[in-house]
Write a protein that holds these residues in place. Structure first.
Motif, PDB file in Angstrom:
ATOM      1  N   GLU A 155      19.536  22.287   3.232  1.00  0.00           N
ATOM      2  CA  GLU A 155      18.285  22.518   3.647  1.00  0.00           C
ATOM      3  C   GLU A 155      18.181  21.703   4.816  1.00  0.00           C
ATOM      4  OE1 GLU A 155      15.077  21.593   0.836  1.00  0.00           O
ATOM      5  OE2 GLU A 155      13.811  21.009   2.278  1.00  0.00           O
ATOM      6  N   ASP A 156      17.279  22.316   6.363  1.00  0.00           N
ATOM      7  CA  ASP A 156      17.030  21.233   7.526  1.00  0.00           C
ATOM      8  C   ASP A 156      16.153  21.645   8.198  1.00  0.00           C
ATOM      9  OD1 ASP A 156      17.553  20.266   9.523  1.00  0.00           O
ATOM     10  OD2 ASP A 156      20.303  20.307   9.861  1.00  0.00           O
ATOM     11  N   LYS A 157      15.130  20.786   8.931  1.00  0.00           N
ATOM     12  CA  LYS A 157      14.296  22.038   9.364  1.00  0.00           C
ATOM     13  C   LYS A 157      13.669  20.257  10.323  1.00  0.00           C
ATOM     14  CE  LYS A 157      11.238  22.715   6.129  1.00  0.00           C
ATOM     15  NZ  LYS A 157      10.080  22.576   5.156  1.00  0.00           N
ATOM     16  N   ASP A 158      12.987  20.763  11.578  1.00  0.00           N
ATOM     17  CA  ASP A 158      11.809  19.552  12.094  1.00  0.00           C
ATOM     18  C   ASP A 158      13.238  19.001  13.159  1.00  0.00           C
ATOM     19  OD1 ASP A 158       9.981  19.571  10.467  1.00  0.00           O
ATOM     20  OD2 ASP A 158      10.734  18.174   9.246  1.00  0.00           O
ATOM     21  N   ALA A 159      13.906  20.647  13.594  1.00  0.00           N
ATOM     22  CA  ALA A 159      14.708  19.833  15.246  1.00  0.00           C
ATOM     23  C   ALA A 159      13.918  20.645  16.250  1.00  0.00           C
ATOM     24  CB  ALA A 159      15.968  21.300  14.532  1.00  0.00           C
ATOM     25  N   MET A 172      20.531  18.163  19.495  1.00  0.00           N
ATOM     26  CA  MET A 172      19.335  18.012  19.065  1.00  0.00           C
ATOM     27  C   MET A 172      19.430  17.274  17.914  1.00  0.00           C
ATOM     28  SD  MET A 172      19.077  21.712  17.194  1.00  0.00           S
ATOM     29  CE  MET A 172      20.591  21.734  16.223  1.00  0.00           C
ATOM     30  N   ILE A 173      17.783  17.488  17.912  1.00  0.00           N
ATOM     31  CA  ILE A 173      17.442  16.539  16.389  1.00  0.00           C
ATOM     32  C   ILE A 173      17.348  16.892  15.538  1.00  0.00           C
ATOM     33  CG2 ILE A 173      15.988  14.657  15.515  1.00  0.00           C
ATOM     34  CD1 ILE A 173      15.649  13.507  18.615  1.00  0.00           C
ATOM     35  N   HIS A 185      16.483  11.870   6.207  1.00  0.00           N
ATOM     36  CA  HIS A 185      16.463  10.908   6.828  1.00  0.00           C
ATOM     37  C   HIS A 185      16.305  12.156   8.168  1.00  0.00           C
ATOM     38  CE1 HIS A 185      16.895   7.937   4.667  1.00  0.00           C
ATOM     39  NE2 HIS A 185      18.006   9.091   3.999  1.00  0.00           N
ATOM     40  N   ILE A 186      16.220  11.418   9.394  1.00  0.00           N
ATOM     41  CA  ILE A 186      16.551  12.262  11.257  1.00  0.00           C
ATOM     42  C   ILE A 186      18.086  11.782  11.506  1.00  0.00           C
ATOM     43  CG2 ILE A 186      15.683  12.406  13.271  1.00  0.00           C
ATOM     44  CD1 ILE A 186      12.923  11.946  11.801  1.00  0.00           C
ATOM     45  N   TRP A 187      18.420  13.243  12.125  1.00  0.00           N
ATOM     46  CA  TRP A 187      20.237  13.007  12.579  1.00  0.00           C
ATOM     47  C   TRP A 187      19.940  13.549  13.696  1.00  0.00           C
ATOM     48  CZ3 TRP A 187      24.776  13.009   9.702  1.00  0.00           C
ATOM     49  CH2 TRP A 187      24.848  12.014   7.999  1.00  0.00           C
ATOM     50  N   LEU A 188      21.120  13.358  14.004  1.00  0.00           N
ATOM     51  CA  LEU A 188      21.585  14.076  15.534  1.00  0.00           C
ATOM     52  C   LEU A 188      22.524  14.766  15.716  1.00  0.00           C
ATOM     53  CD1 LEU A 188      20.481  13.603  19.022  1.00  0.00           C
ATOM     54  CD2 LEU A 188      21.442  11.747  18.851  1.00  0.00           C
ATOM     55  N   PRO A 223      11.738  15.454  22.085  1.00  0.00           N
ATOM     56  CA  PRO A 223      11.928  14.138  23.331  1.00  0.00           C
ATOM     57  C   PRO A 223      11.577  13.940  24.436  1.00  0.00           C
ATOM     58  CG  PRO A 223      14.103  14.460  21.522  1.00  0.00           C
ATOM     59  CD  PRO A 223      13.265  15.832  21.901  1.00  0.00           C
ATOM     60  N   LEU A 224      10.763  12.925  24.674  1.00  0.00           N
ATOM     61  CA  LEU A 224       9.893  13.084  26.450  1.00  0.00           C
ATOM     62  C   LEU A 224      10.505  12.455  26.679  1.00  0.00           C
ATOM     63  CD1 LEU A 224       7.853  14.745  27.457  1.00  0.00           C
ATOM     64  CD2 LEU A 224       5.885  12.770  26.655  1.00  0.00           C
ATOM     65  N   GLU A 225      11.070  12.585  27.529  1.00  0.00           N
ATOM     66  CA  GLU A 225      11.627  11.724  28.337  1.00  0.00           C
ATOM     67  C   GLU A 225      10.757  10.524  29.604  1.00  0.00           C
ATOM     68  OE1 GLU A 225      14.865  13.320  31.515  1.00  0.00           O
ATOM     69  OE2 GLU A 225      15.415  11.592  31.602  1.00  0.00           O
TER      70      GLU A 225
END
Ligand code: BMA
Length: 345
Positions: A155-159, A172-173, A185-188, A223-225
């Motif tokens: 299961e994986d989402k919110d990428a 990719m997050i 948790h959030i992964w990279l 992500p916003l630079e």
């Protein structure tokens, strides 16, 4: 009469938010898109990816049909608030014949302009029989799309993909879930080609106990630079006796090394308050998948789903957000299994 997002925000002084001042301001015309007035029959419209394309704001809106399956439909507007021109049928429909992982729909797109490909890369959730997973697609114009296929197993989402490479690797997050872990948790992760992903590492942990982000966290918009670092907005889920509450927090990542978390807000910065956020198919949800920074005014427009039922808009001044984050704690780090991760409790 309504104000444009910029006029709406520019009325405020650009100053560092003090603790009593809200960073984000709901638009007076909220909710800006609902199932009512959609060009064809849907149950709800919510969680949309967003970008500025030419002079237009383009939203890739998640629409849920009356089977409960979702697809994505393009809506375009000159001011990003009103007079939406909505495709008359699903723009990006599930294609389970060729992509079986899309059997139960496609959801929650995040749209990133990837500079070296000169394309928009869309990270979305495919709802497979084995659970949700991350898929990628590309487009130049939001008229035609080409799929890169599934890139993370369930299961994986919110990428979302970062707009530029780090060395020769894309980043990719995402938010994997494992049965044995407490919390999600959030992964990279990194990739040479957007297809093959590795160097997986934990980026942000859920906190625990009474914290607002104690049970699950997941990335919001891409992500916003910013000059200070990559701005991250994420949702935190607290499971309560009354159901789940989705609220939003901020973090800042190092510009050159996004594995380094520079700041993380202790408090949430946006939470369900209005009727269209508190009541709907899923009560108590604010869920952003897209934001657009106007580089002339420094105003950020955040497009978010309200209660899984409608789409709403909030604005903030980037200088206020940066000022706020500068006052946020620097996360403690610890070594775990050879990786440096932020440690929160
Ligand atoms: C999350 C996602 C979102 C949804 C939210 C609240 O897990 O599935 O699409 O908005 O739950 O229901």
């Amino acid at each position: 009469m309504h104000n444009s997002p910029e006029e709406h925000e520019m009325g405020r002084e650009s100053k560092v938010a003090n603790q009593c001042e809200e960073l984000f301001h709901r638009h007076d015309d909220n909710p800006i898109l609902t199932a009512h007035g959609w060009p064809y029959r849907v149950n709800t419209v919510f969680n949309a990816g967003a970008c500025q394309l030419g002079g237009e704001t383009v939203l890739l809106v998640r629409a849920e049909d009356r089977r409960g399956h979702s697809h994505l439909t393009v809506a375009r507007s000159n001011d990003g608030v009103s007079d939406w021109r909505i495709d008359s049928k699903p723009s990006f429909a599930p294609n389970p014949e060729n992509y079986p992982e899309e059997e139960w729909g496609v959801e929650d797109p995040r749209v990133t302009w990837v500079e070296d490909r000169s394309l928009w890369v869309i990270a979305y959730t495919s709802f497979s029989h084995s659970g949700p997973l991350v898929s990628l697609a590309e487009t130049r114009d939001f008229d035609t799309f080409s799929r890169l296929g599934p890139v993370m197993p369930p299961e994986d989402k919110d990428a979302a993909v970062f707009p530029r490479r780090f060395g020769n690797r894309y980043a990719m997050i995402h938010r994997p879930v494992s049965a044995s872990s407490s919390g999600a948790h959030i992964w990279l992760s990194f990739s040479p080609d957007l297809i093959h992903w590795g160097e997986h590492q934990l980026l942000l942990r859920t906190r625990r106990g009474a914290w607002w982000d104690a049970n699950r966290i997941g990335l919001g918009p891409p992500p916003l630079e910013t000059p200070e670092g990559w701005l991250i907005m994420y949702h935190g889920v607290r499971t309560t006796a009354g159901g789940c509450l989705y609220r939003l927090g901020l973090a800042l990542l190092d510009l050159d090394d996004p594995r380094r978390v520079l700041r993380r807000s202790d408090e949430w910065v946006f939470a369900p308050e209005t009727p269209y956020e508190r009541q709907g198919d899923v009560n108590g949800v604010v869920f952003p998948c897209g934001w657009i920074l106007d580089k002339h005014t420094n105003v950020i427009r955040v497009y978010y789903g309200g209660a899984d039922t409608c789409l709403a808009l909030a604005t903030a001044n980037l200088a206020d957000i940066s000022g706020y984050l500068c006052m946020c704690p620097v996360p403690k780090t610890r070594k775990r299994a050879g990786m440096t991760v932020s440690s929160e409790d």
